[in-house]
Write a protein that holds these residues in place. Structure first.
Motif, PDB file in Angstrom:
ATOM      1  N   ALA A  23       0.772  -1.675  -0.269  1.00 35.37           N
ATOM      2  CA  ALA A  23       0.115   0.176  -0.333  1.00 35.37           C
ATOM      3  C   ALA A  23       0.826   0.925   0.094  1.00 35.37           C
ATOM      4  O   ALA A  23       0.907   2.168  -0.638  1.00 35.37           O
ATOM      5  N   LEU A  64      -5.376   5.459  -1.114  1.00 33.43           N
ATOM      6  CA  LEU A  64      -5.180   3.935  -0.036  1.00 33.43           C
ATOM      7  C   LEU A  64      -6.237   4.043   1.492  1.00 33.43           C
ATOM      8  O   LEU A  64      -6.085   3.296   1.404  1.00 33.43           O
ATOM      9  N   GLY A  67      -9.804   5.053   1.397  1.00 35.88           N
ATOM     10  CA  GLY A  67     -10.736   4.335   0.133  1.00 35.88           C
ATOM     11  C   GLY A  67     -11.635   5.296  -0.538  1.00 35.88           C
ATOM     12  O   GLY A  67     -12.516   4.904  -1.054  1.00 35.88           O
TER      13      GLY A  67
ATOM     14  N   SER B 129      -3.881  -1.717  -4.616  1.00 39.28           N
ATOM     15  CA  SER B 129      -4.298  -1.684  -3.187  1.00 39.28           C
ATOM     16  C   SER B 129      -4.316  -3.249  -3.348  1.00 39.28           C
ATOM     17  O   SER B 129      -4.447  -4.269  -4.323  1.00 39.28           O
ATOM     18  N   SER B 130      -4.415  -4.419  -2.062  1.00 35.37           N
ATOM     19  CA  SER B 130      -4.737  -5.599  -2.183  1.00 35.37           C
ATOM     20  C   SER B 130      -6.382  -6.309  -3.530  1.00 35.37           C
ATOM     21  O   SER B 130      -7.487  -5.704  -3.539  1.00 35.37           O
TER      22      SER B 130
END
Lengths: 144, 144
Positions: A23, A64, A67, B129-130
């Motif tokens: 991230a 990040l 969100g 991002s994941s």
């Protein structure tokens, strides 16, 4: 190269030897001479391309962290949180980079409309070629 | 503003008072100081964002004339017809511009793969991002 079938494995093993950046690791991203990288924003449910905007490193970090999408306005020379004024936030479901590292793709859940005109996307009804006369299949499926 | 439901009407009435530009009228497009405009390329059937590349006025004209995508390579400083070497042409079904006129969206039928790595899109498997752990609904529908 990592394909979709290997996602779970990558999530567990994520490190710099894979194409998944941590991230806080933006080494995969090539910012241009202005410190910016274009970000294509696509709607998670419908697949529509909503808009293109630019991120600098700080807006990428805020995206990040929070969100929701943050961009850098070239005209106003400032960071902005999409939806901060209008309430039309974009909840980030996926954030990807391309093979050259010089473009980002955010797949988001759009609240309200993406375009400041009130259109759902910034590309609604603006044609350089004649309209195709039929909808793209990915959209037609949505309505089917 | 013109929405999808008015497409047929626009096609008949197309003139500069609408947001539909004639094939040779690029006045709606704002090229940057380098004479370039970014073009998002999206797949017609699946809705996947394939790539981002840049067009100058000549590549935009050739795209409309030939019905396949032409771009301007900033690194090679030359026009290129996507697929001209690889055979992986992009047949243009729609060509749109955004509300600011500074981004194009080409919706295309992709032959073969869009990415020079052999991946279908330039964003395959590259995550900041994941991974979301599930596919976007517009893709899931494709496989359903």
């Amino acid at each position: 190269m990592v394909d979709d079938h290997e996602r779970d494995m990558v999530e567990e093993q994520a490190d710099n030897s894979h194409d998944t950046a941590a991230a806080s690791d933006f080494s995969s991203v090539k910012f241009d001479s202005r410190g910016l990288v274009p970000c294509v924003v696509q709607e998670w449910t419908t697949g529509e391309v909503l808009m293109l905007a630019y991120m600098n490193e700080e807006s990428l970090r805020k995206t990040l962290e929070t969100g929701t999408t943050w961009f850098f306005s070239r005209s106003r020379d400032e960071l902005w949180n999409k939806g901060g004024t209008s309430g039309h936030f974009q909840k980030v479901r996926e954030l990807r980079f391309d093979c050259d590292g010089d473009t980002l793709l955010a797949i988001v859940e759009q609240t309200g409309a993406a375009c400041h005109t009130g259109d759902f996307t910034c590309f609604d009804g603006r044609w350089l070629s004649s309209p195709a006369g039929e909808q793209p299949p990915f959209l037609a499926r949505r309505e089917g």
